[in-house]
Design a protein around this motif. Sequence first.
Motif, PDB file in Angstrom:
ATOM      1  N   CYS A  85      26.614  16.342  -4.385  1.00 39.07           N
ATOM      2  CA  CYS A  85      26.906  15.052  -4.564  1.00 39.07           C
ATOM      3  C   CYS A  85      27.606  14.285  -5.871  1.00 39.07           C
ATOM      4  N   VAL A  86      28.853  13.875  -5.551  1.00 41.34           N
ATOM      5  CA  VAL A  86      29.657  13.486  -6.873  1.00 41.34           C
ATOM      6  C   VAL A  86      29.940  12.178  -6.394  1.00 41.34           C
ATOM      7  N   THR A  87      30.083  11.234  -7.364  1.00 45.32           N
ATOM      8  CA  THR A  87      30.175   9.885  -7.252  1.00 45.32           C
ATOM      9  C   THR A  87      31.533   9.155  -8.228  1.00 45.32           C
ATOM     10  N   ASP A  88      31.919  10.023  -9.188  1.00 43.94           N
ATOM     11  CA  ASP A  88      32.873   9.577  -9.902  1.00 43.94           C
ATOM     12  C   ASP A  88      33.780  10.756 -10.655  1.00 43.94           C
ATOM     13  N   PRO A  89      34.759  10.234 -11.204  1.00 50.29           N
ATOM     14  CA  PRO A  89      35.859  11.565 -11.824  1.00 50.29           C
ATOM     15  C   PRO A  89      35.179  12.526 -12.708  1.00 50.29           C
ATOM     16  N   ASP A  90      34.227  11.958 -13.413  1.00 50.21           N
ATOM     17  CA  ASP A  90      33.394  12.826 -14.469  1.00 50.21           C
ATOM     18  C   ASP A  90      32.762  13.811 -13.759  1.00 50.21           C
ATOM     19  N   LEU A 113      35.283  30.962   0.270  1.00 54.22           N
ATOM     20  CA  LEU A 113      35.683  31.579  -0.758  1.00 54.22           C
ATOM     21  C   LEU A 113      34.730  31.558  -2.006  1.00 54.22           C
ATOM     22  N   GLY A 114      33.801  30.806  -2.010  1.00 52.01           N
ATOM     23  CA  GLY A 114      32.857  30.680  -3.152  1.00 52.01           C
ATOM     24  C   GLY A 114      33.454  29.553  -4.293  1.00 52.01           C
ATOM     25  N   ARG A 115      34.486  28.869  -3.669  1.00 51.85           N
ATOM     26  CA  ARG A 115      34.646  27.585  -4.573  1.00 51.85           C
ATOM     27  C   ARG A 115      33.727  26.417  -4.718  1.00 51.85           C
ATOM     28  N   PRO A 116      33.579  25.801  -5.735  1.00 49.53           N
ATOM     29  CA  PRO A 116      32.686  24.540  -5.749  1.00 49.53           C
ATOM     30  C   PRO A 116      33.165  23.569  -4.841  1.00 49.53           C
ATOM     31  N   LEU A 117      32.170  22.942  -4.276  1.00 49.20           N
ATOM     32  CA  LEU A 117      32.384  22.035  -3.096  1.00 49.20           C
ATOM     33  C   LEU A 117      31.608  20.692  -3.531  1.00 49.20           C
ATOM     34  N   GLY A 118      32.376  19.610  -3.384  1.00 47.26           N
ATOM     35  CA  GLY A 118      31.639  18.287  -3.666  1.00 47.26           C
ATOM     36  C   GLY A 118      31.873  17.471  -2.606  1.00 47.26           C
ATOM     37  N   ALA A 119      31.166  16.297  -2.354  1.00 46.52           N
ATOM     38  CA  ALA A 119      31.279  15.363  -1.422  1.00 46.52           C
ATOM     39  C   ALA A 119      30.692  14.026  -1.790  1.00 46.52           C
ATOM     40  N   VAL A 120      31.452  12.898  -1.632  1.00 42.89           N
ATOM     41  CA  VAL A 120      31.305  11.647  -2.011  1.00 42.89           C
ATOM     42  C   VAL A 120      30.350  11.067  -0.994  1.00 42.89           C
ATOM     43  N   PRO A 121      29.260  10.456  -1.423  1.00 37.08           N
ATOM     44  CA  PRO A 121      28.216   9.783  -0.211  1.00 37.08           C
ATOM     45  C   PRO A 121      28.760   8.479   0.128  1.00 37.08           C
ATOM     46  N   GLY A 122      28.535   7.921   1.099  1.00 35.00           N
ATOM     47  CA  GLY A 122      29.076   6.534   1.480  1.00 35.00           C
ATOM     48  C   GLY A 122      27.718   5.946   1.984  1.00 35.00           C
ATOM     49  N   PRO A 123      27.881   4.732   2.533  1.00 35.14           N
ATOM     50  CA  PRO A 123      26.651   3.868   3.162  1.00 35.14           C
ATOM     51  C   PRO A 123      26.046   4.536   4.282  1.00 35.14           C
TER      52      PRO A 123
END
Length: 442
Positions: A321-326, A291-301
Motif C-alpha cells: 500500500c503506497v500513498t505518496d511518491p516517497d 517477474l518478482g518486481r516490487p508491486l505497489g497499489a494506491v488505495p481509494g475510497p
Amino acid sequence: MSMFGLKESEVANLVRAVSAPGDLDHDAIEDRFARATWSGLAEPGDRLAGRAIQQLGAARALSAVVEHRDAARFAAELSADGDPVPEDDMRQAIERWLPRLKSDTALIALRQAARFGARLLTREDALWPTRLNDLDWHAPSALWVRGADAALAGIADGIALVGARAATGYGEHITMEASAGLVDRGYTIISGAAYGIDGMAHRAALASQGLTVAFLAGGVDRFYPSGHDSLLTRIVESGAVISELPCGSPPTKWRFLQRNRLIAAASMATIVLEAGWRSGSLNTAGHAATLGRPLGAVPGPVTSAASAGCHRLIRDYDAVCVTDPDQMAELAPLERQARASANSDGDLTSESDDRAGGDQSAGQSDSESRSGPADADAPRNTETTRLLDALSTRSARTTDDIAARSGLALATVRAQLGMLELDGRVSETERGWKQAASSSLK
C-alpha cells in the motif's frame, strides 16, 4: 549477393538506416534483419520463436523457416540443450509463422521505420533495456523506437505507473502527484499511453521536465489511441515511444495484454494507481509479480468501484500500500539513493527496505500466488481473442488473410471459425468471414 533470398545491398542499406551509427559487418546486418523479420513473423511473447532465436541465433532460426525445415528436425535442433520440444508443438509453431512469411514484409517495415525516424534496437545495442532479458524465451526479438537516447538510458531508473482508462478525478490527481514527485526524485516514468491514468502519468512527467517512456501495442508509426497523437508526439521529442511490433502493425487486444509484460519487465517496480476489479492494469501487475518486481497499489475510497482492483491487489496479492511518491520510491530505491541511505544509516535493513521487498518475504517470494490478477483478467481462450481481433464486422476476409493477421495456424483458424459460427459470433459469406457486431471485444 543475396540474404534470405533478398538483395543484400538493399537489406544492408535499410538496416543501417534504422541502426545506431557505427560499422556493421555482414553477420551483424544479417542478425538485425532477421530480428526485424521475426518481430513481425511471430506474435509478441511467442515462446518457441524466442527459444529458436536464443538457441540458434535469429538468422539461423529464420533460415530454418524460410527453407521450410521439417518440424522433427527443427524440434531436434532446439532440444539439443536437453529440454525437449514436442514435434507437434514445433509443427504448430511453423504453421503459425508461415502465413506471414513474405519476402518484402520486413523490407516494407524497415522503409516505414526509416521514413518516421524510428530505430531498431537489439540486445547488442548499448541502449537495450536489459531488464527485458528477464522474460527469457518470451522476450522481444527486437524493439522499434522513436525518441531520445537519454530516455532510453533512463529506463534503467524507470517506475511503471498504470491504471484504469476510465479514471476518476481522484485517480488523475493522485497520478499527477505521483508522476511529478517521482520525476523530481530522478525516476523515469514508464506507462502505456492509454487514456486515463497512463496519459496523466506521461503528461505530468513531461510537465515536470522529466523523462517518460511509452510502450505501444502497435507500430510506432501509427500512434494509438488517436486521441493521444499530440501527447505521443511530445513524448517522442524528449522521451521515447517503443514497440516490439514493426511499423504498420495494428494494435489488438492480444497485443495489449502482451505489451503489458514489457511495461512490467522494463521497470524497477510497478504502481497501480486506480483500477476496477477487472481492470486491464491488473494484467500488468500480474506480470510484475511473476517477474518478482516490487508491486505497489494506491488505495481509494472503499465505496469507489474504480479502486476495487487496487484494494484487491493489496488484500489478495501482497501489493504494498503506497500513498505518496516517497513510499513509491521506497519500493525501488535508485542506486545513488541506496548508497546515500547506506552511508547515513549504516545498513539497508530498515522499514523502507522491508516495504520495498528487500528480503522478498512478502512482496516477491510467492510469484505463483501473486500471478492471479493476470490470470483472472486474461481471456479464457487466447486463440479466440486473436482470431476475433483479425476479423472485421464490415469486410469479409479469407482464412489465409485471417491466419496472417492473427498469427495462428491455418488449421487452427478453420477449426475456431467453425466453433464461433455455431456460437453466432462470426458468419461466412461468399467473400469470406465476418465478425458479428455483437461479438466485438471491448
